[in-house]
Design an enzyme around this catalytic site. Structure first.
Site, short mmCIF file in Angstrom:
data_model
loop_
_atom_site.label_atom_id
_atom_site.label_comp_id
_atom_site.label_asym_id
_atom_site.label_seq_id
_atom_site.Cartn_x
_atom_site.Cartn_y
_atom_site.Cartn_z
CG ASN A 7 -1.83 1.33 1.66
OD1 ASN A 7 -1.57 2.41 1.26
ND2 ASN A 7 -2.94 0.79 1.56
CG ASP A 9 -3.05 4.93 1.01
OD1 ASP A 9 -3.23 4.45 -0.29
OD2 ASP A 9 -4.10 4.43 1.60
NE ARG A 18 7.28 21.60 2.76
CZ ARG A 18 8.55 22.24 2.28
NH1 ARG A 18 8.91 21.90 1.42
NH2 ARG A 18 9.32 22.20 3.97
NE ARG A 45 -8.32 7.72 4.36
CZ ARG A 45 -9.78 7.17 5.66
NH1 ARG A 45 -10.43 8.13 5.67
NH2 ARG A 45 -9.15 6.13 6.15
CG HIS A 50 -3.15 9.30 1.59
ND1 HIS A 50 -4.26 8.21 0.83
CD2 HIS A 50 -3.80 8.60 2.70
CE1 HIS A 50 -5.03 7.65 1.93
NE2 HIS A 50 -4.81 7.70 3.01
CB THR A 100 -5.42 4.68 10.25
OG1 THR A 100 -5.78 3.68 8.68
CG2 THR A 100 -5.70 4.40 10.81
CD GLU A 151 -6.97 -6.01 3.23
OE1 GLU A 151 -7.68 -5.68 2.93
OE2 GLU A 151 -6.83 -5.96 4.34
N GLY A 192 -2.18 -2.67 10.09
CA GLY A 192 -0.78 -2.59 11.42
C GLY A 192 0.42 -3.79 10.63
N GLY A 213 1.36 -1.03 4.58
CA GLY A 213 1.75 0.13 4.00
C GLY A 213 2.59 0.08 4.98
CG HIS A 214 2.16 3.46 9.16
ND1 HIS A 214 2.97 3.21 10.14
CD2 HIS A 214 2.25 4.55 8.62
CE1 HIS A 214 3.84 4.48 10.90
NE2 HIS A 214 3.07 4.86 10.09
N1 PXP Z 1 -6.15 -3.11 4.46
C1 PXP Z 1 -6.97 -1.92 4.60
C2 PXP Z 1 -8.56 -2.19 4.37
C3 PXP Z 1 -6.33 -0.17 5.05
O1 PXP Z 1 -7.83 0.32 4.77
C4 PXP Z 1 -5.09 -0.60 5.29
C5 PXP Z 1 -4.81 1.07 5.31
O2 PXP Z 1 -4.53 1.55 4.70
C6 PXP Z 1 -3.98 -1.26 5.40
C7 PXP Z 1 -4.50 -2.82 4.62
C8 PXP Z 1 -3.08 -1.17 5.82
O3 PXP Z 1 -2.81 -0.88 6.64
P1 PXP Z 1 -1.26 -0.78 7.38
O4 PXP Z 1 -0.68 0.91 6.38
O5 PXP Z 1 -0.90 -0.21 8.71
O6 PXP Z 1 -0.21 -1.63 6.85
#
Ligand code: PXP
Length: 247
Positions: A7, A9, A18, A45, A50, A100, A151, A192, A213-214
């Site tokens: 991900n 994002d 910026r 979103r 983002h 989030t 998911e 997470g 993602g994060h």
């Molecule tokens: N799955 C879904 C449905 C999400 O909304 C997110 C966050 O955008 C993720 C996975 C990925 O989560 P993370 O950024 O904590 O890895």
């Protein structure tokens, strides 16, 4: 073995801080694929905090693996999905004020609406996934609305503070994914997940793909920081030379 979908994002989050062109999540997606990611995920979103519409349409043209568009079940997003045609749409709940995605979809209470959206997406050859809590009733409701995938929300598992809590959340996830798999749903998992907790879930046979993602963006910032600073220091040292030689 499970696949990794990255991900991007939060690459866009840094760019939007910026409102400039860099870092571009489209470039990050290409690098993720070169590194072995088997899918790219973005959440468009409603407030466009983002990912922007331009990112989604460029990613549609450039992603070589699989593009998974996370979105709320709204008319606006449905219209975008039907025109962009990502490989997969993951329907998620969305509240403007949340940092989030905070919880899974309430499939039970929104069966008719979700089924209508799912049918429209599937009629357009888009694979549909529902982001749900690891709850057996939600899994059954997901089957009822005829989604292709679920998911499973791993957020609470990741946030567990004790081994006992984590074990309990793991069992909840394990039971939900086993049921989903048994009744014919594809199973992804995410939210997470990071470098410490992925080991718990990596070998759960029913999970086809992790959406992360994060943790990856956060690690990229830190593992890349030293090199980025070193390159700037070198340019500053060189800069004096350029002025003297008139280059
Ligand atoms: N799955 C879904 C449905 C999400 O909304 C997110 C966050 O955008 C993720 C996975 C990925 O989560 P993370 O950024 O904590 O890895």
């Amino acid at each position: 073995m499970a696949k990794l979908a990255v991900n991007v994002d939060h690459v866009a989050t840094v760019r939007q801080a910026r409102r400039v062109a860099d870092p571009d999540p489209v470039t990050a997606a290409a690098l993720a694929e070169l590194a072995g990611a088997q899918g790219i995920v973005v959440h468009l979103r409603e407030d466009r905090r983002h990912i922007q519409d331009r990112d989604v349409s460029l990613l549609r043209q450039t992603v070589k693996t699989k593009l998974n568009l996370e979105m709320a079940a709204t008319q606006e997003m449905l219209k975008i999905a039907l025109s962009v045609k990502p490989d997969m749409v993951t329907l998620v709940p969305e509240r403007r004020e949340e940092l989030t995605t905070e919880g899974g979809l309430e499939v039970q209470l929104n069966k008719e609406k979700l089924q209508k959206y799912i049918r429209l997406l599937k009629d357009s050859d888009i694979v549909v996934s529902l982001f749900i809590n690891p709850d057996l009733d939600q899994v059954k409701a997901a089957q009822w609305v005829e989604t292709d995938y679920i998911e499973v929300h791993t957020g609470p598992f990741c946030e567990a503070r004790t081994i006992a809590d984590r074990k309990e959340d793991f069992d909840r996830i394990h039971n939900a994914v086993k049921l989903a798999h048994k009744i014919g749903l594809g199973v992804n998992a995410g939210h997470g997940l990071d470098y410490n907790n992925i080991g718990w879930l990596a070998d759960v046979a029913e999970i086809e793909e992790f959406s992360i993602g994060h943790a990856i963006v956060a690690r990229a910032v830190l593992v890349g920081f030293e090199r980025a600073v070193r390159e700037m220091v070198e340019l500053i040292h060189w800069g004096a030379g350029w002025r003297r030689t008139g280059l």
